[in-house]
Design a protein around this motif. Structure first.
Motif, mmCIF file in Angstrom:
data_model
loop_
_atom_site.group_PDB
_atom_site.id
_atom_site.type_symbol
_atom_site.label_atom_id
_atom_site.label_comp_id
_atom_site.label_asym_id
_atom_site.label_seq_id
_atom_site.Cartn_x
_atom_site.Cartn_y
_atom_site.Cartn_z
ATOM 1 N N GLY A 260 13.999 1.008 3.535
ATOM 2 C CA GLY A 260 13.892 2.063 4.537
ATOM 3 C C GLY A 260 12.708 1.944 5.475
ATOM 4 O O GLY A 260 12.676 2.601 6.511
ATOM 5 N N THR A 261 11.711 1.134 5.129
ATOM 6 C CA THR A 261 10.554 0.992 6.017
ATOM 7 C C THR A 261 10.913 0.230 7.285
ATOM 8 O O THR A 261 10.238 0.384 8.300
ATOM 9 C CB THR A 261 9.399 0.246 5.325
ATOM 10 N N HIS A 262 11.940 -0.598 7.241
ATOM 11 C CA HIS A 262 12.372 -1.430 8.364
ATOM 12 C C HIS A 262 11.283 -2.371 8.851
ATOM 13 O O HIS A 262 11.318 -2.842 9.979
ATOM 14 C CB HIS A 262 12.902 -0.574 9.522
ATOM 15 N N LEU A 263 10.286 -2.634 7.997
ATOM 16 C CA LEU A 263 9.270 -3.629 8.328
ATOM 17 C C LEU A 263 9.752 -5.030 7.982
ATOM 18 O O LEU A 263 9.288 -6.017 8.558
ATOM 19 C CB LEU A 263 7.972 -3.335 7.567
ATOM 20 N N ALA A 264 10.667 -5.094 7.019
ATOM 21 C CA ALA A 264 11.209 -6.368 6.570
ATOM 22 C C ALA A 264 12.615 -6.134 6.025
ATOM 23 O O ALA A 264 12.950 -5.033 5.592
ATOM 24 C CB ALA A 264 10.326 -6.983 5.489
ATOM 25 N N GLN A 265 13.412 -7.183 6.035
ATOM 26 C CA GLN A 265 14.759 -7.120 5.482
ATOM 27 C C GLN A 265 14.709 -7.500 4.007
ATOM 28 O O GLN A 265 14.113 -8.522 3.654
ATOM 29 C CB GLN A 265 15.671 -8.091 6.229
ATOM 30 N N LYS B 164 14.305 3.656 -6.456
ATOM 31 C CA LYS B 164 13.817 4.371 -5.275
ATOM 32 C C LYS B 164 12.768 3.548 -4.535
ATOM 33 O O LYS B 164 12.704 3.564 -3.309
ATOM 34 C CB LYS B 164 13.240 5.732 -5.662
ATOM 35 N N ALA B 165 11.935 2.807 -5.271
ATOM 36 C CA ALA B 165 10.923 1.964 -4.639
ATOM 37 C C ALA B 165 11.588 0.846 -3.823
ATOM 38 O O ALA B 165 11.168 0.557 -2.702
ATOM 39 C CB ALA B 165 9.988 1.369 -5.697
ATOM 40 N N VAL B 166 12.637 0.240 -4.381
ATOM 41 C CA VAL B 166 13.360 -0.807 -3.648
ATOM 42 C C VAL B 166 14.025 -0.219 -2.407
ATOM 43 O O VAL B 166 13.971 -0.809 -1.319
ATOM 44 C CB VAL B 166 14.389 -1.513 -4.565
ATOM 45 N N GLU B 167 14.639 0.948 -2.549
ATOM 46 C CA GLU B 167 15.239 1.629 -1.403
ATOM 47 C C GLU B 167 14.190 1.962 -0.351
ATOM 48 O O GLU B 167 14.451 1.875 0.858
ATOM 49 C CB GLU B 167 15.955 2.903 -1.844
ATOM 50 N N ALA C 120 0.830 -1.210 0.000
ATOM 51 C CA ALA C 120 0.000 0.000 0.000
ATOM 52 C C ALA C 120 0.864 1.259 0.000
ATOM 53 O O ALA C 120 0.566 2.227 -0.718
ATOM 54 C CB ALA C 120 -0.927 -0.002 1.205
ATOM 55 N N ARG C 121 1.931 1.248 0.782
ATOM 56 C CA ARG C 121 2.824 2.404 0.820
ATOM 57 C C ARG C 121 3.496 2.632 -0.529
ATOM 58 O O ARG C 121 3.651 3.772 -0.972
ATOM 59 C CB ARG C 121 3.887 2.221 1.907
#
Length: 135
Positions: free
Chosen positions: A79-84, A72-75, A30-31
């Motif tokens: 950057g969300t730190h929800l998953a590695q 940028k989407a992969v970065e 969603a983000r």
């Protein structure tokens, strides 16, 4: 037309169930959709508790901006730190419609109409669904 595709494999450390992992995957998807206006889907790892593979795609007319947006989407996922992010790959695909037209398209006018829009109602196109012909 150019299609950009990214495949991102993620590992959700905190997940103890499929439900928890899917919540994280939905949040990331969603983000990404909201921020980058692209298509996202979980394309692998659906049966595992902590691993998922996301398929991300965009279309455009130029390769460089597409590649930058996917990078940028992969970065952003990292950057969300929800998953590695375990690994990612980006592929750019050029479709022939942008470079030149294929056979059977000689009747294009200067506006560059597409093959499926050549037939018009004045040329005898079939009526739309729900239209009735008067006798």
């Amino acid at each position: 037309m150019i299609v950009g595709v990214a495949v991102v494999e993620i590992f959700v450390h905190e997940s103890q169930s499929l439900k928890a992992k899917r919540g994280v995957v939905r949040s990331i998807a969603a983000r990404l959709r909201n921020r980058f206006n692209l298509s996202v889907s979980e394309v692998g790892g659906q049966g595992t508790w902590q691993r998922a593979v996301l398929g991300i795609s965009m279309t455009g007319s130029e390769e460089v901006p597409l590649r930058r947006a996917l990078e940028k989407a992969v970065e952003f996922v990292e950057g969300t730190h929800l998953a590695q992010v375990l690994q990612s790959e980006i592929e750019i695909i050029r479709l022939p419609l942008a470079e030149g037209l294929t056979e059977g398209t000689e009747n294009f006018d200067a506006a560059g109409d597409l093959p499926w829009s050549l037939e018009t109602e004045s040329e005898g196109a079939s009526p739309e669904v729900g239209d009735t012909e008067e006798e």
